[in-house]
Design a protein around this motif. Structure first.
Motif, PDB file in Angstrom:
ATOM      1  N   ARG A  48       0.795  -1.029  -0.335  1.00 16.92           N
ATOM      2  CA  ARG A  48       0.128  -0.106   0.400  1.00 16.92           C
ATOM      3  C   ARG A  48       0.931   1.039   0.175  1.00 16.92           C
ATOM      4  NH1 ARG A  48      -4.606  -0.184  -1.446  1.00 16.92           N
ATOM      5  NH2 ARG A  48      -6.326   0.732   0.222  1.00 16.92           N
ATOM      6  N   ALA A  49       1.959   1.538   0.820  1.00 13.47           N
ATOM      7  CA  ALA A  49       3.226   2.509   0.903  1.00 13.47           C
ATOM      8  C   ALA A  49       3.441   2.972  -0.820  1.00 13.47           C
ATOM      9  CB  ALA A  49       4.200   2.116   1.834  1.00 13.47           C
ATOM     10  N   ASN A  50       3.327   1.930  -1.127  1.00 12.59           N
ATOM     11  CA  ASN A  50       4.250   1.849  -2.340  1.00 12.59           C
ATOM     12  C   ASN A  50       2.853   2.333  -3.417  1.00 12.59           C
ATOM     13  OD1 ASN A  50       6.228   0.278  -0.716  1.00 12.59           O
ATOM     14  ND2 ASN A  50       7.824   1.887  -2.010  1.00 12.59           N
ATOM     15  N   GLN A  51       2.206   2.098  -3.706  1.00 14.77           N
ATOM     16  CA  GLN A  51       0.836   2.048  -4.305  1.00 14.77           C
ATOM     17  C   GLN A  51       0.397   3.704  -4.499  1.00 14.77           C
ATOM     18  OE1 GLN A  51      -2.754  -0.177  -3.668  1.00 14.77           O
ATOM     19  NE2 GLN A  51      -1.675  -1.946  -3.337  1.00 14.77           N
ATOM     20  N   GLY A  52       0.376   3.623  -6.569  1.00  8.84           N
ATOM     21  CA  GLY A  52       0.228   5.335  -7.107  1.00  8.84           C
ATOM     22  C   GLY A  52       1.539   5.956  -7.185  1.00  8.84           C
ATOM     23  N   LEU A  53       2.825   4.737  -7.310  1.00  9.15           N
ATOM     24  CA  LEU A  53       3.961   5.550  -7.426  1.00  9.15           C
ATOM     25  C   LEU A  53       5.187   5.381  -8.757  1.00  9.15           C
ATOM     26  CD1 LEU A  53       5.791   5.598  -3.844  1.00  9.15           C
ATOM     27  CD2 LEU A  53       4.402   7.496  -5.076  1.00  9.15           C
ATOM     28  N   GLY A  54       3.880   4.747  -9.456  1.00 11.18           N
ATOM     29  CA  GLY A  54       4.271   3.744 -10.962  1.00 11.18           C
ATOM     30  C   GLY A  54       4.595   2.413 -10.706  1.00 11.18           C
ATOM     31  N   VAL A  55       5.117   1.721  -9.751  1.00 11.94           N
ATOM     32  CA  VAL A  55       6.295   0.816  -9.488  1.00 11.94           C
ATOM     33  C   VAL A  55       5.611  -0.451  -9.639  1.00 11.94           C
ATOM     34  CG1 VAL A  55       6.787  -0.931  -8.003  1.00 11.94           C
ATOM     35  CG2 VAL A  55       6.635   1.505  -7.168  1.00 11.94           C
ATOM     36  N   GLY A  56       4.181  -0.287  -9.849  1.00 11.45           N
ATOM     37  CA  GLY A  56       3.426  -1.314 -10.400  1.00 11.45           C
ATOM     38  C   GLY A  56       2.840  -0.942 -12.053  1.00 11.45           C
ATOM     39  N   LEU A  57       2.878  -0.020 -12.098  1.00 11.80           N
ATOM     40  CA  LEU A  57       3.082   0.402 -14.194  1.00 11.80           C
ATOM     41  C   LEU A  57       4.622  -0.396 -14.614  1.00 11.80           C
ATOM     42  CD1 LEU A  57       1.102   1.177 -16.343  1.00 11.80           C
ATOM     43  CD2 LEU A  57       2.615   3.470 -15.982  1.00 11.80           C
ATOM     44  N   ALA A  60      -6.100  -0.413  -8.996  1.00 10.50           N
ATOM     45  CA  ALA A  60      -5.321   0.073 -10.137  1.00 10.50           C
ATOM     46  C   ALA A  60      -4.682  -0.701 -10.656  1.00 10.50           C
ATOM     47  CB  ALA A  60      -4.005   0.038  -8.641  1.00 10.50           C
ATOM     48  N   SER A  61      -4.713  -2.007 -10.835  1.00 14.54           N
ATOM     49  CA  SER A  61      -4.687  -3.132 -11.544  1.00 14.54           C
ATOM     50  C   SER A  61      -5.656  -3.201 -12.428  1.00 14.54           C
ATOM     51  CB  SER A  61      -4.380  -4.600 -11.407  1.00 14.54           C
ATOM     52  OG  SER A  61      -3.906  -4.820  -9.974  1.00 14.54           O
ATOM     53  N   ALA A  62      -6.296  -2.709 -12.639  1.00 18.19           N
ATOM     54  CA  ALA A  62      -7.672  -1.846 -14.061  1.00 18.19           C
ATOM     55  C   ALA A  62      -6.442  -0.944 -15.328  1.00 18.19           C
ATOM     56  CB  ALA A  62      -8.464  -2.204 -14.107  1.00 18.19           C
ATOM     57  N   ALA A  63      -6.508   0.105 -13.629  1.00 19.68           N
ATOM     58  CA  ALA A  63      -5.693   0.780 -14.377  1.00 19.68           C
ATOM     59  C   ALA A  63      -4.043   0.928 -15.237  1.00 19.68           C
ATOM     60  CB  ALA A  63      -5.595   2.538 -13.697  1.00 19.68           C
ATOM     61  N   ILE A  64      -3.382   0.101 -14.457  1.00 18.89           N
ATOM     62  CA  ILE A  64      -1.803   0.099 -15.021  1.00 18.89           C
ATOM     63  C   ILE A  64      -2.865  -0.935 -16.349  1.00 18.89           C
ATOM     64  CG2 ILE A  64      -0.481  -1.387 -15.162  1.00 18.89           C
ATOM     65  CD1 ILE A  64      -0.392  -1.092 -12.260  1.00 18.89           C
ATOM     66  N   SER A  65      -3.580  -1.782 -16.763  1.00 17.92           N
ATOM     67  CA  SER A  65      -3.996  -2.923 -17.773  1.00 17.92           C
ATOM     68  C   SER A  65      -4.266  -2.064 -18.839  1.00 17.92           C
ATOM     69  CB  SER A  65      -5.225  -3.725 -17.586  1.00 17.92           C
ATOM     70  OG  SER A  65      -4.715  -4.578 -16.270  1.00 17.92           O
ATOM     71  N   ARG A  66      -5.369  -0.881 -18.647  1.00 20.27           N
ATOM     72  CA  ARG A  66      -6.163   0.293 -19.879  1.00 20.27           C
ATOM     73  C   ARG A  66      -4.828   1.085 -20.111  1.00 20.27           C
ATOM     74  NH1 ARG A  66     -10.259   0.391 -16.390  1.00 20.27           N
ATOM     75  NH2 ARG A  66      -9.067   2.529 -15.066  1.00 20.27           N
ATOM     76  N   LYS A  67      -3.876   1.718 -19.436  1.00 26.86           N
ATOM     77  CA  LYS A  67      -2.781   2.399 -19.682  1.00 26.86           C
ATOM     78  C   LYS A  67      -1.502   1.187 -20.101  1.00 26.86           C
ATOM     79  CE  LYS A  67      -2.334   5.391 -15.639  1.00 26.86           C
ATOM     80  NZ  LYS A  67      -1.646   6.129 -14.005  1.00 26.86           N
TER      81      LYS A  67
END
Length: 166
Positions: free
Chosen positions: A93-102, A129-136
């Motif tokens: 959670r602390a690293n979500q929204g920082l582009g790491v998952g993407l 966030a996973s859905a957003a990454i998939s779309r990106k």
């Protein structure tokens, strides 16, 4: 923040389990990733089971590093024909929204393309966030699925597909 993948050894998974289990239990969507509200030892056991299951069924598994610190887990199941795969990932959670998952997913897609995979599926909760990454990354929404969660509840997921270039 720079992301890098390392093989999911027991030592790497232990570091990831520490990061993943640090999320507060009342975080939104926390039920979907059981190890996010487990004690570190239980999170490690669950990550090891997930890794072993992926590898046993023809897959690959990595720990996600951000600035050389373990912050998540990502895996890919390559199906029998060698041309189709499904990915799964979770980031602390602390690293979500920082582009790491993407960046982690992009690295996995590069590895899969190099291995000859041509079609990749990712399942994600709607509006996650996973859905957003998939779309990106250019995945297309191709349907929906309901899957049973190991803790006994059902999870509604969107199915995203991406065709990789040769």
């Amino acid at each position: 923040m720079t992301a890098r993948l390392v093989p999911a050894s027991d030592a790497a998974l232990e570091a990831a389990a520490q990061a993943l289990s640090a999320a507060p239990v009342d975080s939104p969507g926390i039920r979907d990733h059981a190890w996010l509200h487990a004690e570190p030892a239980e999170a490690l056991r669950r990550l090891q089971l997930a890794r072993d299951h992926r590898i046993e069924h023809g897959g690959l598994a990595w720990v996600v590093l951000a600035d050389e610190v373990a912050v998540g887990y990502i895996s890919a199941r390559i199906y029998d024909d060698g041309h189709r795969a499904e990915t799964f990932s979770v980031v602390a959670r602390a690293n979500q929204g920082l582009g790491v998952g993407l960046e982690a997913r992009r690295l996995v897609l590069e590895a899969l393309a190099a291995a000859g995979v041509r079609s990749v599926v990712s399942l994600a909760r709607p509006d996650s966030a996973s859905a957003a990454i998939s779309r990106k990354l250019g995945y297309e929404l191709s349907g929906a699925e309901t899957r049973a969660h190991p803790e006994g509840f059902r999870v509604e997921l969107e199915r995203y597909e991406l065709q990789l270039k040769a």
